[in-house]
Write an enzyme that holds these catalytic residues in place. Structure first.
Site, mmCIF file in Angstrom:
data_model
loop_
_atom_site.group_PDB
_atom_site.id
_atom_site.type_symbol
_atom_site.label_atom_id
_atom_site.label_comp_id
_atom_site.label_asym_id
_atom_site.label_seq_id
_atom_site.Cartn_x
_atom_site.Cartn_y
_atom_site.Cartn_z
ATOM 1 C CD GLU A 806 -3.287 -0.646 2.030
ATOM 2 O OE1 GLU A 806 -3.526 0.283 2.143
ATOM 3 O OE2 GLU A 806 -3.397 -1.457 2.880
ATOM 4 N NE ARG A 884 -10.365 -3.065 9.444
ATOM 5 C CZ ARG A 884 -11.542 -3.184 9.291
ATOM 6 N NH1 ARG A 884 -12.308 -4.408 9.778
ATOM 7 N NH2 ARG A 884 -12.320 -2.942 8.321
ATOM 8 C CD GLU A 1265 -8.526 -6.717 5.300
ATOM 9 O OE1 GLU A 1265 -7.464 -6.104 5.438
ATOM 10 O OE2 GLU A 1265 -9.785 -6.137 5.475
#
Length: 1333
Positions: A806, A884, A1265
């Site tokens: 990323e 998260r 995921e």
């Protein structure tokens, strides 16, 4: 006769004549750079991943036989191939001609994802079939011990290739195991194809016909004598000799006493790469007859020093098969050890002489050779030949032997055993396949005839000192003893004194290693005692529960995959069906092009980075003078050359410097880069750049950050209720902490870029393996001082990403862009594996501290949990990782009073970053730890406590979002039914009652996961697509997502086909590019299909609506006629598509924090060896809610791959950094990801039937995921097994094990008389070899 200087060999049937063979060039470099055969990949450069595997064939004159060997091309010197034939993946099949059955079967079986490892796997299987056209399944599975895959989880590869084995069902896809009642379909364990189909249609099993293979080049066989000649090749820094006689070898060794002898280059190749070894003279001994002899006589097996380990296996197996059992006990121990030595690729070329002479202190074979009393025959030019016994005098120091520099090892004699002798070898490594020993041992005992009285005993241990050592005092003390408990006690005491190890010894884990010495001896004691009982020498009866001291042999892999069958409503109905990966065939043939496979442009240069060797320091001086004088070097680039801003981060932040200017903040930070004509020249020069530092004390661990108040930003706190009131109401309150270690992404394709400047208008074009082209585009523009509209980033595919591509690719792309503009030429950078691991960072390590209040029944009333995340030197994405983690701190459990607080710890390690699951797995693991702690405290079954606290349907998360429609209860119940959990629980408990040293355990774990980008990054919840229809009816589609193996492109094609109602062959997807779809969100968060698929659906619906009038006007027409008619009416046949979702949430009222939830559950069963800490995963059952799957084959592949990656995180992958912040695990030789034989022996995956999700395209759910955390079911199964071992010692209740549960943690947690003999040293009393981050 003068040595020949021309190298002649064949590649894929083509004769190669090389007049300038370079001793430092590998076969892989030659194939890729000279012949442009790029199917063979560079995955590690150290023979540890298998991506470079090729087949090397040669004619053996003595046996009149063609020998086919799988070989690591990254280690094989090109000079070693004279007279041989090389076959690469391109040489066995092609999409342009025909696919080889191996290639076709792997593609049909859905055995590829990112595809970077695929050519190497194909070539391993191909080589096996060339040697054995009908292997057993066990032989097939063992043949992949040198190949790694980070995507698939291995199951589809093994099941796909099973069709070539003797064990395959002759009915192929018509096997009865493919039949299932109702609307569910399953695969059997034969063909490995999801639903028994490929591309939606039944396929017959592919048969292998060896008669169709290309013949070995006749010239190499007919003129074999011409190729058995002396050779000499050289470059300015190294000379390669290949003598063909012993006299010639002696002369060369006298002339060059410090020359290194080489056979397989498996050790020297590593020394060159990691120890900067320089070898001016190399002498290859592969063609000297005396060194290649294998001869069995009545006293033992004489093995030439150049004999490869695979040939030794053949010879010893032949002896075991033909001689009496008592005479081959030493050979049997060697065979048992050799199967775990390296890999097939390594054993095929590595020689026993090299293993002995390198004298590694952690050698697998030297302890066996010393314990057996092996005898070496050595010679030199001047002195008489002599025999050297491998005993305690043989090793003189670290990697030093008793041989003189001019002496040459000719052969080694391994003796036969006698009737009174018992011999065994032992080894423990972090991973069974292809891993170096932590501790190894060779143990030999000889008894007085007809008694159990020890006449002689030998105990040799590796991994306990700078050399392999013999426990001399122990050996002396035991002679004359009976083989009984008294002797065992004496042995353990003596071994402790004989084999001391300081707490900070190199390698660490001192207590574990010392415990292994006595544990090995105990295994030896029990095994020999069992033999003596069988022989009638001892009359004692050994109870079954004490006689089993090792794990049994691994069974063959099997499994089923079950999903809901969707009826085809039309021939073009493709959504919901198991369609093969978009590039599967290109990947199996090596035709799939990755960035470094692209042909060099004229004037293209390479860069190599100058990296910080310190974790924290001021830069005093950078001296490039020596480097700039080296061959091929063009320039040095640093911060002074940046035309724009020398910074980057998460757009638009400026957190990190592109080039360090005045200070460095971690080991591996980029200071500058060398530009040169080749990668190799650039790397050599980069190592010659001298950087002077003024060191400062670094902060490395979370605890160091806490004590130094080194945090980034403020704490993040969420919760509900009143935790203090909840604790007050609780019957019990407990506290604890647990750690989750770092995890390296280990995508098989390292980060690679290619930057092409444009002189005309200042534009720049980048080819990259990034997951976020948008950020790369924006930062390149800012760095170069230009606008983003002048930068185009293109991504065809990337060889795995998992979040690691990323933001981190920006760090290496920007120096390449600066160099490209400065020198005005194309620049390429592709990191070696060690460089990638040093530079790029990992999954964030976590430290969790918790306080839990609960009732006596187990109902949790209050939870206060603190997370500390190791960010590294910059925040980057860790703030999002923390969010998260905070929102997943409860996993699947409804806690009325909850408070969660998270802090980011700023340290001097490489910036940590996104990784599949994005903080969720670490947070979930901490949750499962505290709920297990509650169960253990109360003495209740874990399942009972989980169910008591689990969210019910229509429950409300603590941040006030409903979980309506998540099917958690259904999934939980179904996984127990599918796995027969209750009955297996009883079986496991019964097994443990009857086994002391081998224990089994069960782990039952749920997952409740919020999909996609949450409320705090809601702006990412958008996707774009572009669709063109051409006049011939073909359709070109593109979108903003990146294909990295997760099947995104094939899902986009399926959506386009479904909406446009056209067959698959009409739709093509080429690449992702910023000039086609701008401002694309990251391909991350399991959201790429939702976002880009929504946009694709939108675009195709627009176009279909435009064509609908023509379809109605001419219902009998064809797609092409409708397209043509629309064009003639000036109807636009191109459009963009867009999709977005808006999340509304606030702390007070709640709302939608995540678009929706995905749930799943897994049951895993393990078996552990309580004496060594090794384990085997016997079975895993997974039930996953994926909604209405767009492509069950792809989704099941994602589930299995994620599970395996999670298993690696929690049970295997140990990332090690020393206290100074220097990374110790820099490649596959030291960092172990799961391999083929780590996967569950039985793996069953069920997709939940009848689930729907109206929020997304065609009612599917994101799946990349969530399953990763289910890998922790293995961890908790291991803890369950350990608990049984502890109970046998009278120890009950909760105990802590941090992740990963590596053998040292498992062994030391089991607690017995052997482990208690070596208590842990007090923390702070020594300097550890590595630290927990």
């Amino acid at each position: 006769m003068e040595p020949l200087t021309q190298l002649v060999f064949f590649v894929n049937g083509q004769k190669i004549e090389e007049n300038n063979a370079d001793p430092e060039e590998t076969l892989l470099q030659y194939l890729r750079n000279r012949l442009h055969l790029t199917g063979s990949k560079l995955g590690c450069g150290e023979g540890g991943c298998g991506a470079c595997t090729v087949m090397v064939s040669r004619y053996d004159q003595h046996r009149d036989q063609i020998i086919h060997l799988s070989v690591n091309a990254c280690l094989a010197p090109i000079c070693s191939l004279h007279g041989m034939a090389v076959t690469t993946v391109e040489g066995i099949g092609s999409t342009k001609t025909r696919l080889h059955p191996v290639q076709e079967q792997l593609a049909n079986a859905h055995g590829t994802q990112c595809g970077f490892c695929t050519p190497g796997i194909v070539m391993s299987m191909y080589t096996l079939l060339r040697n054995n056209p009908r292997p057993t399944q066990k032989e097939m599975e063992s043949y992949f011990d040198g190949n790694l895959c980070r995507c698939t989880g291995y199951r589809p590869i093994l099941q796909g290739f099973q069709s070539f084995t003797k064990d395959a069902c002759p009915m192929g896809v018509n096997c009865c195991m493919n039949k299932n009642n109702g609307s569910e379909q399953a695969t059997n364990n034969t063909d490995g194809m999801v639903n028994g189909v490929a591309n939606g249609d039944a396929e017959t099993r592919l048969l292998y016909d060896p008669s169709q293979e290309p013949i070995f080049p006749p010239e190499l066989k007919v003129n074999a004598h011409l190729y058995n000649t002396s050779l000499k090749f050289g470059n300015p820094s190294s000379t390669w000799f290949r003598p063909t006689s012993l006299d010639e070898l002696m002369d060369l060794k006298k002339l060059y006493p410090n020359a290194r002898l080489v056979v397989g280059n498996t050790e020297l190749g590593i020394e060159k790469k990691f120890k900067r070894g320089q070898f001016p003279v190399l002498i290859c001994t592969t063609h000297i007859e005396a060194l290649n002899e294998v001869r069995l006589d009545e006293h033992g097996l004489v093995i030439g020093a150049s004999v490869t380990l695979s040939r030794i296996q053949e010879a010893m197996q032949s002896a075991v098969d033909s001689l009496p059992e008592w005479k081959t006990r030493i050979f049997a121990a060697f065979l048992d050890m050799l199967q775990w030595f390296g890999s097939h690729q390594i054993r095929n070329v590595a020689a026993i002489g090299g293993n002995i002479m390198t004298a590694s202190p952690i050698s697998d074979l030297i302890p066996l050779l010393m314990a057996a009393g092996a005898e070496l025959y050595v010679m030199s030019k001047e002195d008489k030949p002599r025999y050297v016994k491998m005993d305690h005098t043989f090793l003189k120091g670290y990697r030093k032997t008793d041989l003189n520099p001019e002496e040459i090892l000719i052969s080694v004699k391994v003796p036969c055993s006698n009737e009174q002798e018992h011999f065994y070898g032992y080894k423990v490594a972090n991973r069974k396949d292809d891993d170096i020993s932590i501790v190894s041992a060779g143990l030999d005992v000889q008894f007085q005839k007809g008694t159990d009285v020890i006449e002689n005993i030998s105990c040799a241990y590796g991994g306990m000192a700078p050399t392999t050592v013999m426990a001399l005092k122990t050996m002396t003390a035991l002679v004359g003893s009976h083989w009984d408990e008294s002797m065992l006690g004496k042995a353990c005491n003596e071994l402790a004194a004989d084999l001391p190890l300081s707490p900070g010894a190199p390698g660490g884990m001192a207590e574990f290693r010392k415990t292994l010495t006595t544990s090995f001896f105990f295994k030896f004691f029990i095994t020999v005692k069992t033999k003596l009982i069988q022989e009638g020498i001892i009359t004692e009866v050994l109870s079954p529960e004490k006689s089993i001291v090792s794990l049994g042999p691994r069974a063959c892999t099997k499994g089923i995959q079950v999903f809901e069958e969707h009826t085809k409503e039309s021939p073009v109905d493709i959504v919901g069906h198991p369609v093969a990966h978009n590039s599967a065939q290109q990947q199996t043939t090596g035709e799939a092009v990755y960035v470094d496979d692209m042909k060099k442009l004229q004037g293209e240069l390479n860069i190599a980075f100058v990296l910080s060797t310190k974790a924290r320091a001021k830069i005093l001086r950078v001296d490039t003078n020596d480097a700039l004088q080296m061959q091929g070097v063009k320039d040095y680039v640093c911060y002074k050359d940046v035309p724009g801003k020398n910074s980057f981060g998460v757009w638009p932040k400026e957190e990190e410097e592109i080039f360090a200017s005045n200070e460095v903040y971690c080991h591996g930070q980029i200071i500058g880069c060398i530009v040169a004509d080749t990668k190799e020249n650039a790397q050599k020069a980069a190592k010659r750049v001298n950087v002077e530092y003024q060191e400062m004390k670094p902060i490395i661990t979370i605890e160091e950050a806490i004590s130094n108040n080194s945090f980034d930003g403020e704490s993040n706190t969420m919760g509900r209720g009143d935790t203090e009131a909840g604790f007050a109401k609780s019957d019990h309150v407990i506290e604890g902490e647990v750690r989750v270690g770092a995890q390296e992404h280990f995508y098989l394709e390292t980060i690679t870029h290619r930057v092409i400047p444009n002189n005309e208008d200042g534009c720049v074009e980048l080819y990259s393996g990034t997951q976020v082209p948008r950020d790369l585009q924006l930062y390149v523009a800012r760095t170069l001082g230009i606008k983003a509209n002048r930068v185009v980033v293109k991504v065809k595919r990337t060889g795995g990403g998992f979040g690691g591509k990323e933001i981190r690719p920006v760090a290496t792309a920007l120096p390449a862009a600066v160099a490209a503009v400065k020198l005005n030429c194309p620049i390429r950078t592709d990191l070696d594996r060690d460089e990638d691991m040093i530079i790029t960072g990992t999954r964030n390590p976590f430290l969790g501290r918790y306080k839990v209040g609960f009732t006596s029944e187990g109902k949790i009333l209050s939870l206060d949990v603190h997370f500390y995340l190791n960010s590294g030197r910059a925040v980057e994405l860790t703030q999002s990782v923390l969010m998260r983690a905070v929102t997943h701190c409860d996993n699947s459990y409804d806690i009325p009073n909850l408070k969660v607080t998270g802090r980011l710890c700023k340290t001097n390690i490489s910036t940590n970053t996104a990784f599949r699951g994005f903080g969720g797995p670490q947070s979930n693991f901490i949750a499962e730890t505290w709920i297990s702690h509650v169960a253990d405290f109360l003495g209740k079954p874990h399942k009972e406590i989980r169910e008591l606290n689990m969210y019910k349907e229509n429950g409300m998360k603590f941040y006030k979002q409903s979980i309506e429609g998540c099917n958690l209860t259904r999934v939980w119940q179904e996984v127990q039914e599918k796995s027969n959990y209750e009955s297996r629980r009883k079986v496991v408990d019964e097994f443990n009652r009857n086994s002391r040293w081998v224990k089994r355990g069960l782990g039952l774990i749920p997952i409740l996961y919020g999909i996609a980008f949450g409320y705090t990054t809601n702006f990412f919840n958008q996707g774009g697509a572009l669709v063109h229809i051409y006049l011939d009816g073909s359709v070109l589609v593109t979108h903003g997502g990146i294909e990295m193996g997760q099947g995104l492109h094939i899902k986009m094609i399926q959506i386009a086909c479904q909406v446009l109602k056209v067959p698959r062959d009409k739709v093509f997807l080429n690449e992702t590019s910023t000039d086609k779809v701008p401002n694309a969100s990251p391909t991350a968060g399991s959201s790429a299909t939702d976002l880009n698929g929504g946009a694709m659906k939108n675009a195709c619906e627009i176009l279909y609506k435009r064509l609908e009038p023509y379809m109605k006007a001419n219902p009998q027409g064809t797609w092409e006629s409708w397209v043509s008619a629309a064009y003639m009416d000036c109807v636009q046949l191109s459009t963009t598509g867009f999709f977005n979702r808006t999340l509304k949430w606030d702390k007070e009222n709640g709302g939608t924090f995540y678009p929706y939830f995905v749930c799943g559950a897994a049951v895993s069963e393990v078996e552990i060896d309580c004496l060594t800490g090794e384990h085997e995963v016997l079975r895993t059952d997974i039930v996953m809610d994926v909604g209405r799957s767009l492509n069950p084959a792809v989704d099941i592949g994602q589930i299995e791959g994620a599970f395996t990656q999670g298993y690696g995180l929690f049970c295997l992958e140990h990332y090690k950094i020393n206290p100074e912040g220097v990374l110790l695990t820099q490649g596959p030789s030291t960092y172990k990801i799961p391999s083929f034989r780590n996967v569950p022996v039985e793996m069953n995956v069920h997709l939940l039937k009848g689930s729907r999700n109206e929020e997304t395209v065609f009612s599917s759910k994101g799946i990349g995921e969530p399953p990763l955390f289910l890998g922790s079911s293995v961890f908790f199964a291991i803890k369950d097994a350990i608990a049984s071992a502890r109970a046998d010692e009278g120890i009950t209740g909760y105990f802590r094990i941090d992740s990963p549960a590596t053998p040292d943690k498992i062994r030391m947690a089991c607690q017995d008389r052997f482990s208690k003999q070596f208590p842990a040293a007090e923390k702070g009393s020594f300097k550890p070899w590595f630290v927990d981050l």
